[in-house]
Design a protein around this motif. Structure first.
Motif, PDB file in Angstrom:
ATOM      1  N   ASN A  91     -18.048  10.095   1.860  1.00 21.67           N
ATOM      2  CA  ASN A  91     -16.752   9.433   1.681  1.00 21.67           C
ATOM      3  C   ASN A  91     -15.651  10.171   2.453  1.00 21.67           C
ATOM      4  O   ASN A  91     -15.396  11.351   2.223  1.00 21.67           O
ATOM      5  N   PHE A  93     -12.414   9.865   2.395  1.00 19.18           N
ATOM      6  CA  PHE A  93     -11.246  10.303   1.617  1.00 19.18           C
ATOM      7  C   PHE A  93     -11.543  11.618   0.892  1.00 19.18           C
ATOM      8  O   PHE A  93     -10.714  12.520   0.863  1.00 19.18           O
ATOM      9  N   ILE A 132      -7.583   8.852   9.638  1.00 17.26           N
ATOM     10  CA  ILE A 132      -8.726   8.222   8.966  1.00 17.26           C
ATOM     11  C   ILE A 132      -8.413   6.765   8.632  1.00 17.26           C
ATOM     12  O   ILE A 132      -9.089   6.151   7.812  1.00 17.26           O
ATOM     13  N   LYS A 133      -7.407   6.195   9.300  1.00 16.73           N
ATOM     14  CA  LYS A 133      -6.958   4.846   8.950  1.00 16.73           C
ATOM     15  C   LYS A 133      -7.935   3.739   9.334  1.00 16.73           C
ATOM     16  O   LYS A 133      -7.693   2.574   9.036  1.00 16.73           O
ATOM     17  N   THR A 134      -9.021   4.085  10.036  1.00 13.65           N
ATOM     18  CA  THR A 134     -10.031   3.067  10.357  1.00 13.65           C
ATOM     19  C   THR A 134     -11.386   3.401   9.730  1.00 13.65           C
ATOM     20  O   THR A 134     -12.427   2.973  10.223  1.00 13.65           O
ATOM     21  N   THR A 135     -11.356   4.136   8.637  1.00 20.01           N
ATOM     22  CA  THR A 135     -12.586   4.361   7.871  1.00 20.01           C
ATOM     23  C   THR A 135     -12.985   3.079   7.146  1.00 20.01           C
ATOM     24  O   THR A 135     -12.136   2.238   6.851  1.00 20.01           O
ATOM     25  N   ASN A 136     -14.269   2.958   6.827  1.00 18.69           N
ATOM     26  CA  ASN A 136     -14.768   1.835   6.023  1.00 18.69           C
ATOM     27  C   ASN A 136     -14.856   2.200   4.541  1.00 18.69           C
ATOM     28  O   ASN A 136     -15.292   1.376   3.742  1.00 18.69           O
ATOM     29  N   ASP A 137     -14.502   3.427   4.205  1.00 20.31           N
ATOM     30  CA  ASP A 137     -14.806   3.931   2.863  1.00 20.31           C
ATOM     31  C   ASP A 137     -13.787   3.505   1.816  1.00 20.31           C
ATOM     32  O   ASP A 137     -12.684   3.079   2.129  1.00 20.31           O
ATOM     33  N   PRO A 139     -11.155   4.266  -1.111  1.00 14.02           N
ATOM     34  CA  PRO A 139     -10.199   5.374  -1.276  1.00 14.02           C
ATOM     35  C   PRO A 139     -10.265   6.004  -2.662  1.00 14.02           C
ATOM     36  O   PRO A 139      -9.300   5.959  -3.413  1.00 14.02           O
ATOM     37  N   PRO A 143      -5.860  11.654  -0.602  1.00 14.90           N
ATOM     38  CA  PRO A 143      -5.670  12.873   0.195  1.00 14.90           C
ATOM     39  C   PRO A 143      -4.188  13.075   0.516  1.00 14.90           C
ATOM     40  O   PRO A 143      -3.418  12.113   0.507  1.00 14.90           O
ATOM     41  N   SER A 145      -2.777  13.470   3.217  1.00 15.91           N
ATOM     42  CA  SER A 145      -2.387  12.833   4.478  1.00 15.91           C
ATOM     43  C   SER A 145      -3.583  12.059   5.007  1.00 15.91           C
ATOM     44  O   SER A 145      -4.727  12.352   4.666  1.00 15.91           O
ATOM     45  N   PHE A 146      -3.320  11.039   5.831  1.00 10.24           N
ATOM     46  CA  PHE A 146      -4.412  10.354   6.539  1.00 10.24           C
ATOM     47  C   PHE A 146      -4.617  10.948   7.935  1.00 10.24           C
ATOM     48  O   PHE A 146      -5.475  10.486   8.684  1.00 10.24           O
ATOM     49  N   ASN A 157     -14.171   3.986  14.468  1.00 12.22           N
ATOM     50  CA  ASN A 157     -14.745   3.192  13.384  1.00 12.22           C
ATOM     51  C   ASN A 157     -16.266   3.314  13.443  1.00 12.22           C
ATOM     52  O   ASN A 157     -16.919   2.662  14.256  1.00 12.22           O
ATOM     53  N   PHE A 181      -5.105  -3.150  11.588  1.00 15.81           N
ATOM     54  CA  PHE A 181      -4.677  -1.767  11.888  1.00 15.81           C
ATOM     55  C   PHE A 181      -3.646  -1.765  13.006  1.00 15.81           C
ATOM     56  O   PHE A 181      -2.647  -1.037  12.964  1.00 15.81           O
TER      57      PHE A 181
END
Lengths: 235, 235
Positions: A91, A93, A132-137, A139, A143, A145-146, A157, A181
């Protein structure tokens, strides 16, 4: 000189953990006798110890010893002294939260800038991008910060998935999400399909594996690039 | 008395926007002449105006006027004076960010506690839970908190999707993700399939629509509940 492998996944369908890329890792880590493994992303909530054992089993086959960063009293020091680093999936996050909590962001950026080879898979690859703004996970933790390690001047991605034309599900496709995004962010996004990876060497960023990757640039139609493409022009 | 519809999706495959639930909405909003629509989640980056027009087209059919909350100089006041509220789907992170930015969290909690009927779909349903930590969306903006409206004492997973046994994709299934959530959080999660909704009336929370829902409780095996089940025992 930077030396990084940013892999979409640790595992491709039908093969064992890291099996599809093991021969390349043998070359990539040829000067490494002991690897520091960062198990923070904990896939399926696996313990740090169990996840490290899992990684150890794979690297045993190419005679590289694996130590978990959590085994050290001072994780930052362990990173600073590492011959090589592997950040595993799970994960994103949770991983990002733990990296900030253990103050590992800067040490990782410093050692990688100075040439320590870094392997990331999945979540460990996500954090190689700007954010990490294009993670699939999901939240599942918040955290501080991203912002991520920014080893490359774009976002990643991993596990990139093409839209399924037969699907009756109304949730967004991956492509739709990445386009969203770009309503709030301008950096390019590299959609890495399972089995693909980026090899960063100094200023060069080459797409490896047999598959194409899908590139999403701000205000442009997404497009495919073949394996072997140089990505250092993206920014 | 609280009066809330928490719907998995605005649209089911093969039908128009809100069509599958329109007859129920007619009853739900029977005393409402003008609805305040919150378009902040902006699916596909749609403008607030365009998204509001889209919602307006659906509610025209049941003779309810729709005004976008963004059309008001003071959005909090618009919510406080609303006869009914509809928060549409899109990106949950963008929605949450905007709700905090426009200081709408408390006003929404207050009016809903006092009986203003609230309809949420997708992202607008996610925020009815304790946190947005079980959203499926991409974290394309960084909200000041993952805490949500907490209309119900659990988390929502809208667009709940069963694992595909034929898939060769190595990314996590929805069930795996929710199980990971429970390594860090204890509240139950209600997986709402497309076409299902929860109707909250005072202390009662009833599952509606024809499908079962999947319930994930901390330290328990996930299980199915039939339509018509009372969920106010979950906490």
């Amino acid at each position: 000189m930077k030396n990084i492998i940013i892999a979409s996944t640790s595992t491709v369908h039908g093969l064992g953990y890291l099996e599809y890329i093991l021969e390349d890792l043998k070359v990539f880590f040829k000067d490494v006798k002991q690897l520091i493994f960062v198990p923070y992303a904990r896939p399926g909530g696996l313990s740090h110890d169990d996840y490290t054992s899992h990684a150890r089993t794979a690297f045993d086959k190419i005679n590289i010893e694996v130590k978990g960063v959590h085994e050290f009293e001072n994780p930052a020091e362990a990173i600073q002294q590492a011959e090589g680093v592997f950040v595993g999936g799970g994960n994103t996050f949770v991983l990002t939260y733990q990296l900030y909590k253990n103050k590992l962001i800067e040490p990782l950026q410093n050692v990688v800038k100075n040439g320590t080879p870094y392997l990331g898979t999945s979540a460990g690859s996500n954090i190689c991008g700007l954010t990490i703004k294009t993670t699939n996970d999901m939240p599942i933790v918040y955290p501080p910060s991203f912002n991520a390690l920014a080893f490359v001047p774009f976002n990643i991605n991993p596990h990139y998935l093409d839209p399924d034309p037969t699907s009756k599900h109304m949730g967004e496709t991956r492509e739709t999400r990445i386009k969203e995004f770009h309503h709030y962010n301008t950096p390019p996004v590299v959609g890495l399909r399972e089995g693909s990876w980026l090899h960063v060497q100094g200023d060069s960023i080459i797409l490896k594996g047999v598959l194409e990757a899908r590139i999403f640039e701000y205000n442009k139609a997404p497009y495919e690039i073949p394996s072997g493409s140089e990505l250092n022009v993206l920014k």
